[in-house]
Design a protein around this motif. Structure first.
Motif, PDB file in Angstrom:
ATOM      1  N   TRP A 115      -2.661   5.996   7.619  1.00 31.26           N
ATOM      2  CA  TRP A 115      -3.167   5.632   6.287  1.00 31.26           C
ATOM      3  C   TRP A 115      -2.875   4.164   5.986  1.00 31.26           C
ATOM      4  O   TRP A 115      -3.748   3.412   5.545  1.00 31.26           O
ATOM      5  CB  TRP A 115      -2.501   6.554   5.276  1.00 31.26           C
ATOM      6  N   ARG A 116      -1.646   3.747   6.274  1.00 26.34           N
ATOM      7  CA  ARG A 116      -1.261   2.361   6.010  1.00 26.34           C
ATOM      8  C   ARG A 116      -2.020   1.399   6.915  1.00 26.34           C
ATOM      9  O   ARG A 116      -2.555   0.371   6.451  1.00 26.34           O
ATOM     10  CB  ARG A 116       0.250   2.191   6.221  1.00 26.34           C
ATOM     11  N   LEU A 117      -2.084   1.692   8.215  1.00 26.47           N
ATOM     12  CA  LEU A 117      -2.779   0.804   9.146  1.00 26.47           C
ATOM     13  C   LEU A 117      -4.244   0.634   8.757  1.00 26.47           C
ATOM     14  O   LEU A 117      -4.777  -0.487   8.759  1.00 26.47           O
ATOM     15  CB  LEU A 117      -2.676   1.352  10.570  1.00 26.47           C
ATOM     16  N   LEU A 118      -4.909   1.715   8.402  1.00 26.71           N
ATOM     17  CA  LEU A 118      -6.334   1.631   8.098  1.00 26.71           C
ATOM     18  C   LEU A 118      -6.587   0.820   6.832  1.00 26.71           C
ATOM     19  O   LEU A 118      -7.586   0.102   6.738  1.00 26.71           O
ATOM     20  CB  LEU A 118      -6.928   3.029   7.983  1.00 26.71           C
ATOM     21  N   THR A 162       0.195  -7.925   1.457  1.00 26.25           N
ATOM     22  CA  THR A 162       0.729  -6.594   1.227  1.00 26.25           C
ATOM     23  C   THR A 162      -0.356  -5.688   0.671  1.00 26.25           C
ATOM     24  O   THR A 162      -1.494  -6.101   0.444  1.00 26.25           O
ATOM     25  CB  THR A 162       1.893  -6.658   0.228  1.00 26.25           C
ATOM     26  N   LEU A 163       0.030  -4.443   0.434  1.00 28.97           N
ATOM     27  CA  LEU A 163      -0.881  -3.464  -0.150  1.00 28.97           C
ATOM     28  C   LEU A 163      -0.626  -3.276  -1.645  1.00 28.97           C
ATOM     29  O   LEU A 163      -1.045  -2.286  -2.237  1.00 28.97           O
ATOM     30  CB  LEU A 163      -0.734  -2.125   0.583  1.00 28.97           C
ATOM     31  N   ASP A 164       0.063  -4.240  -2.274  1.00 31.67           N
ATOM     32  CA  ASP A 164       0.367  -4.115  -3.697  1.00 31.67           C
ATOM     33  C   ASP A 164      -0.890  -4.245  -4.554  1.00 31.67           C
ATOM     34  O   ASP A 164      -0.976  -3.666  -5.630  1.00 31.67           O
ATOM     35  CB  ASP A 164       1.382  -5.187  -4.126  1.00 31.67           C
ATOM     36  N   HIS A 165      -1.847  -5.045  -4.120  1.00 39.24           N
ATOM     37  CA  HIS A 165      -3.079  -5.253  -4.880  1.00 39.24           C
ATOM     38  C   HIS A 165      -4.164  -4.361  -4.301  1.00 39.24           C
ATOM     39  O   HIS A 165      -4.512  -4.458  -3.121  1.00 39.24           O
ATOM     40  CB  HIS A 165      -3.490  -6.724  -4.822  1.00 39.24           C
TER      41      HIS A 165
END
Length: 444
Positions: free
Chosen positions: A195-198, A356-359
């Motif tokens: 999930w994170r990688l994609l 990052t994935l914060d936004h």
């Protein structure tokens, strides 16, 4: 795509949901846990007239073309039978989509969908029609809703409340979706890691395969206009769920319940439109016109369109439709990076410097850069080239990876290596005075 009323609640014998058991149901079904094994592709195209591509195509011609294909009396849902078993659906603006059956390997998926795509292309060519692979319709044709089904009418009314983008999406865009298994509960192939990688890979997929620089025959200033359109629609159903922390299943469950209702299924010819501004959680709390059921909750999930949608498997929705058999390359890239540990590590090393994935996508600055600048953005280009190289090496280690590896290498040389994406091919055609209609050109 068809709608039936067979599973719409008609009585009151089904116990209503609560917030707690609704969240429990969602967390149990959104990620199917197990060793990753299956792969699928959903490829979508516009349909153009071979002689008069600027004209709207009469749906009856599409139906005649499809009627020439074999059909099975017991096929559910009804439709033509394709050699490898793909399912055909019709989209609101007349687009058509082939969905491959889940395949045991990316190579098997590719072989099957190529066969079925050839059958569809031949049937359309016999009727004087062609398939156009583009994220937006590049020509200034009349856009109209061709499927006045309750779902689509309710969808249009919902999106109309916040501007023209929803109807533009429904009738003027086309996508490519790569579908992969969610993953295991723990370890390198866990659903949390995949999930994170994609999601980290998402902006590279947007940029590398951007293929929609035109809308209604006009330049938009973006290479993936389709992605920009999605970023302007209802954020409760098009943004990604929370990504930076927490369990993905729990984050998804909260996301689903806090998304606005798009439609409430009703029988007897009644409108399916939902009251404005109400979420599924609101419906659970006040009961509305009738208490919601599990079937309502499951249907609500089909009206949510984040960049990656968990449906047991993971459905990647951020890629523009591609010309000809261009869907082979996203299939090769995604599976090459996911299925090979060394490639996964290389991809993470290349992608993490992007941010990052914060936004949350698709409204983050990175995703907007990907949609507008594509491979002219130096950081995205570096990441893309590293990911393409890692995937190519991974496919070279597979016994059945040669076709996909070759397609990946040719695309990388023609596009990312030169700072280009498929949208640049459309722009070159426009500058040369040629209609920029990426089409199926293989012989029938």
């Amino acid at each position: 795509m068809t709608e039936t009323l067979t599973d719409i609640p008609q009585g009151t014998d089904v116990p209503p949901l609560t917030e707690a058991n609704a969240e429990g149901h969602l967390t149990a079904i959104c990620f199917k846990i197990g060793p990753p094994r299956l792969t699928g592709v959903e490829a979508e195209w516009f349909v153009h007239d071979l002689r008069y591509p600027d004209a709207a195509v009469d749906p009856r011609r599409v139906n005649r073309a499809l009627a020439a294909l074999p059909s099975g009396p017991d096929r559910r849902p009804p439709g033509p039978l394709f050699p490898a078993g793909s399912a055909l659906t019709h989209e609101p603006g007349g687009q058509v989509e082939l969905s491959s059956p889940p395949a045991e390997s990316p190579g098997d998926c590719a072989e099957g969908l190529l066969l079925d795509q050839g059958a569809l292309r031949s049937a359309f060519a016999a009727e004087g029609l062609r398939l156009t692979g583009s994220g937006t319709d590049p020509l200034a044709r009349e856009r109209r809703m061709q499927l006045p089904l309750p779902r689509y009418l309710a969808m249009a009314r919902h999106f109309d409340r916040s501007g023209p983008w929803g109807r533009t999406m429904m009738c003027g865009t086309a996508s490519l979706q790569v579908c992969v298994d969610a993953g295991t509960e723990r370890g390198r192939a866990s659903y949390t890691e995949r999930w994170r990688l994609l999601h980290l890979l998402g902006p590279v997929l947007v940029a590398a395969f951007a293929n929609s620089p035109l809308l209604d025959g006009r330049l938009t200033g973006h290479r993936s206009t389709r992605q920009i359109i999605w970023s302007r629609m209802d954020p409760t159903r098009t943004l990604a769920p929370r990504l930076a922390d927490g369990d993905p299943a729990e984050n998804w469950a909260r996301y689903v319940l806090d998304a606005e209702l798009m439609c409430i299924r009703r029988g007897d010819g009644h409108s399916w439109s939902a009251p404005a501004g109400r979420t599924f959680r609101d419906w659970l709390r006040d009961g509305g016109e009738r208490p919601p059921t599990v079937a309502d909750l499951d249907y609500h999930c089909t009206t949510l369109f984040p960049p990656i949608r968990p449906r047991g498997h993971l459905e990647l929705r951020m890629i523009d439709a591609q010309p000809e058999s261009g869907w082979l390359v996203p299939l090769a890239l995604v599976t090459g990076l996911l299925d090979d540990p060394a490639a996964t590590d290389a991809a993470l090393a290349a992608l993490e410097p992007l941010g990052t994935l914060d936004h949350l996508p698709p409204r983050s600055g990175l995703w907007r850069r990907a949609a507008t600048l594509a491979m002219t953005d130096p950081a995205l280009r570096r990441a893309a080239l590293a990911c393409f190289a890692a995937a190519e090496q991974a496919l070279g280690r597979r016994a059945d990876g040669e076709r996909l590896r070759g397609a990946l290498a040719r695309f990388a040389e023609r596009h990312p290596a030169r700072g280009r994406c498929p949208a640049d091919d459309q722009l070159d055609a426009l500058r040369a005075g040629v209609r920029p209609v990426p089409q199926e050109s293989a012989p029938c």
